[in-house]
Design a protein around this motif. Structure first.
Motif, PDB file in Angstrom:
ATOM      1  N   ASP A   1      31.142 -35.732  65.734  1.00  0.00           N
ATOM      2  CA  ASP A   1      30.054 -36.200  64.873  1.00  0.00           C
ATOM      3  C   ASP A   1      28.814 -35.314  65.035  1.00  0.00           C
ATOM      4  OD1 ASP A   1      28.985 -38.177  63.004  1.00  0.00           O
ATOM      5  OD2 ASP A   1      27.696 -38.803  64.665  1.00  0.00           O
ATOM      6  N   ASN A   2      28.521 -34.911  66.262  1.00  0.00           N
ATOM      7  CA  ASN A   2      27.366 -34.038  66.508  1.00  0.00           C
ATOM      8  C   ASN A   2      27.550 -32.665  65.862  1.00  0.00           C
ATOM      9  OD1 ASN A   2      25.993 -35.958  68.006  1.00  0.00           O
ATOM     10  ND2 ASN A   2      26.823 -35.265  69.956  1.00  0.00           N
ATOM     11  N   LEU A   3      28.790 -32.146  65.924  1.00  0.00           N
ATOM     12  CA  LEU A   3      29.064 -30.846  65.311  1.00  0.00           C
ATOM     13  C   LEU A   3      28.975 -30.925  63.785  1.00  0.00           C
ATOM     14  CD1 LEU A   3      32.032 -29.654  67.570  1.00  0.00           C
ATOM     15  CD2 LEU A   3      29.724 -28.698  67.486  1.00  0.00           C
ATOM     16  N   VAL A   4      29.428 -32.030  63.217  1.00  0.00           N
ATOM     17  CA  VAL A   4      29.307 -32.229  61.766  1.00  0.00           C
ATOM     18  C   VAL A   4      27.837 -32.298  61.365  1.00  0.00           C
ATOM     19  CG1 VAL A   4      29.744 -33.832  59.861  1.00  0.00           C
ATOM     20  CG2 VAL A   4      31.555 -33.314  61.490  1.00  0.00           C
ATOM     21  N   GLU A   5      27.026 -32.959  62.195  1.00  0.00           N
ATOM     22  CA  GLU A   5      25.582 -33.015  61.935  1.00  0.00           C
ATOM     23  C   GLU A   5      24.973 -31.620  61.959  1.00  0.00           C
ATOM     24  OE1 GLU A   5      23.002 -35.736  61.598  1.00  0.00           O
ATOM     25  OE2 GLU A   5      24.854 -36.309  60.584  1.00  0.00           O
ATOM     26  N   GLN A   6      25.409 -30.804  62.901  1.00  0.00           N
ATOM     27  CA  GLN A   6      24.918 -29.417  62.968  1.00  0.00           C
ATOM     28  C   GLN A   6      25.249 -28.661  61.691  1.00  0.00           C
ATOM     29  OE1 GLN A   6      26.062 -26.992  66.260  1.00  0.00           O
ATOM     30  NE2 GLN A   6      24.622 -27.937  67.681  1.00  0.00           N
ATOM     31  N   VAL A   7      26.485 -28.814  61.226  1.00  0.00           N
ATOM     32  CA  VAL A   7      26.912 -28.135  60.000  1.00  0.00           C
ATOM     33  C   VAL A   7      26.056 -28.579  58.826  1.00  0.00           C
ATOM     34  CG1 VAL A   7      28.790 -27.945  58.313  1.00  0.00           C
ATOM     35  CG2 VAL A   7      29.281 -27.760  60.749  1.00  0.00           C
ATOM     36  N   LEU A   8      25.827 -29.887  58.723  1.00  0.00           N
ATOM     37  CA  LEU A   8      25.048 -30.436  57.611  1.00  0.00           C
ATOM     38  C   LEU A   8      23.612 -29.934  57.635  1.00  0.00           C
ATOM     39  CD1 LEU A   8      24.893 -32.377  55.206  1.00  0.00           C
ATOM     40  CD2 LEU A   8      24.386 -34.221  56.806  1.00  0.00           C
ATOM     41  N   TYR A   9      22.980 -29.957  58.791  1.00  0.00           N
ATOM     42  CA  TYR A   9      21.583 -29.530  58.879  1.00  0.00           C
ATOM     43  C   TYR A   9      21.453 -28.014  58.767  1.00  0.00           C
ATOM     44  CZ  TYR A   9      19.630 -34.100  59.814  1.00  0.00           C
ATOM     45  OH  TYR A   9      19.203 -35.392  59.674  1.00  0.00           O
ATOM     46  N   TYR A  10      22.488 -27.284  59.192  1.00  0.00           N
ATOM     47  CA  TYR A  10      22.461 -25.835  59.001  1.00  0.00           C
ATOM     48  C   TYR A  10      22.503 -25.506  57.508  1.00  0.00           C
ATOM     49  CZ  TYR A  10      23.787 -20.928  59.172  1.00  0.00           C
ATOM     50  OH  TYR A  10      23.819 -19.574  58.981  1.00  0.00           O
ATOM     51  N   ALA A  11      23.334 -26.225  56.767  1.00  0.00           N
ATOM     52  CA  ALA A  11      23.431 -26.005  55.323  1.00  0.00           C
ATOM     53  C   ALA A  11      22.116 -26.320  54.624  1.00  0.00           C
ATOM     54  CB  ALA A  11      24.550 -26.861  54.738  1.00  0.00           C
ATOM     55  N   ARG A  12      21.394 -27.301  55.143  1.00  0.00           N
ATOM     56  CA  ARG A  12      20.128 -27.711  54.519  1.00  0.00           C
ATOM     57  C   ARG A  12      18.927 -26.932  55.028  1.00  0.00           C
ATOM     58  NH1 ARG A  12      20.664 -34.317  55.025  1.00  0.00           N
ATOM     59  NH2 ARG A  12      22.125 -34.643  53.296  1.00  0.00           N
ATOM     60  N   SER A  13      19.104 -26.160  56.083  1.00  0.00           N
ATOM     61  CA  SER A  13      17.954 -25.536  56.753  1.00  0.00           C
ATOM     62  C   SER A  13      17.210 -24.533  55.883  1.00  0.00           C
ATOM     63  CB  SER A  13      18.398 -24.863  58.058  1.00  0.00           C
ATOM     64  OG  SER A  13      19.300 -23.801  57.785  1.00  0.00           O
ATOM     65  N   GLU A  14      17.869 -23.966  54.869  1.00  0.00           N
ATOM     66  CA  GLU A  14      17.208 -23.002  53.989  1.00  0.00           C
ATOM     67  C   GLU A  14      16.340 -23.683  52.943  1.00  0.00           C
ATOM     68  OE1 GLU A  14      17.066 -19.808  54.357  1.00  0.00           O
ATOM     69  OE2 GLU A  14      18.405 -19.817  56.087  1.00  0.00           O
TER      70      GLU A  14
END
Length: 339
Positions: A158-171
């Motif tokens: 779940d934490n890794l999925v959160e990282q992926v999601l926030y990385y995608a939104r970080s721009e």
């Protein structure tokens, strides 16, 4: 623009005029024109020639500086052909044509890349949201079976999925945040409740104090940033000592509020410390099998987007201290009001 560069460009003009003056002077000399008249003629000719060059240099320099200033003021340099005027000189029109064609091709490529990036981001966000449903189902299953190992691994997923999601939104943080006045104590307690199980399992002592502060930030993004820091503190605890401690507190002055997260974990070596905020950097002495090198990188990137500062100090095998610095005053309130 230097005058010497301008003269280099005018070398043919200068040689032609000087040669013309030379042969004209010889011709007039053989015609027995008075020497004084000849000298005055030469001085007058040179004076007119150099006056013309100086005037042309000033005009050229002004146009040069205007274009340089225009380019420097543009955030997207490839749009320069949309704002500069078409040159009058035939020799410059070829360069203008080439520049316009190049910029158009660049604009087309950028539009294509942006479209693909947007589609990729939408896919990643959709994937992250969709996969949370089976993760929640697995979490419920492990809760019913009282299987702590499965529950722990599900939390990691779940934490890794959160990282992926926030990385995608970080721009595109600026399109997805809401700055408002937050109760820092409430946010910290909410976050600690989320991590209470893993903190208990790893027998980590929490020392939380002096966090009754109000700050201006976005709850969702700040919750994620602090969560990444906590995960690192838990992940890189020192298993050879007891107790493992995580201390969370704040300091405040006239201009800012500092949220400090301190732990007595394995620390960061002096050679790794300058690079821990780099994308994908996992370090030379850390548990690489658990590291992604993305947590602190994302935290720093999001802090920059939110006008916050994130700093790290550490001593190897002693401690690590992470600070998130929130500005105070009219700027933070102004941003909150705009949002």
């Amino acid at each position: 623009m230097k005058f010497s560069y301008f003269l280099e460009e005018k070398i043919v003009y200068l040689l032609a005029n000087i040669s013309l003056l030379f042969f004209l002077s010889i011709y007039l000399f053989f015609l027995e024109i008075p020497l004084l008249f000849l000298i005055v003629l030469i001085i007058l000719y040179l004076g007119i020639m150099f006056s013309y060059l100086i005037v042309e240099f000033q005009i050229t320099k002004k146009k040069y500086n205007e274009i340089v200033h225009l380019v420097d003021s543009l955030e997207e340099k490839y749009l320069i052909t949309d704002v500069i005027t078409k040159p009058n000189k035939i020799s410059d029109r070829a360069y203008y044509y080439a520049l316009k064609k190049a910029c158009k091709e660049m604009n087309d490529k950028i539009s294509n890349i942006e479209e693909k990036s947007r589609e990729y981001q939408e896919y990643i966000e959709s994937f992250a949201h969709e996969i949370k449903t089976p993760i929640a189902s697995l979490a419920l299953y492990s809760e019913n079976k009282h299987d702590k190992q499965i529950k722990r691994e599900i939390k990691r997923i779940d934490n890794l999925v959160e990282q992926v999601l926030y990385y995608a939104r970080s721009e595109t943080v600026e399109k997805d945040y809401f700055i408002k006045k937050l109760d820092l104590e409430e946010l910290i307690h909410h976050l600690l409740m989320e991590y209470r199980q893993v903190l208990l399992e790893n027998k980590i002592q929490l020392h939380v104090h002096d966090i009754k502060r109000s700050i201006y930030c976005d709850w969702k993004w700040l919750d994620f940033i602090i969560g990444q820091i906590l995960q690192n503190s838990i992940k890189y605890r020192n298993t050879k000592i007891s107790p493992n401690i995580i201390e969370i507190f704040t300091k405040e002055n006239k201009y800012q509020v500092e949220l400090i997260i301190w732990d007595n974990g394995i620390g960061i070596s002096p050679s790794d410390l300058p690079r821990v905020l780099e994308k994908g950097f996992t370090g030379s002495n850390r548990k690489k099998e658990y590291a992604t090198g993305m947590g602190l990188y994302l935290g720093k990137k999001l802090c920059d987007k939110l006008n916050l500062q994130l700093t790290i100090t550490s001593e190897f095998r002693q401690y690590t201290e992470v600070k998130i610095i929130f500005p105070k005053g009219d700027l933070a309130k102004f941003k909150a009001n705009r949002s």
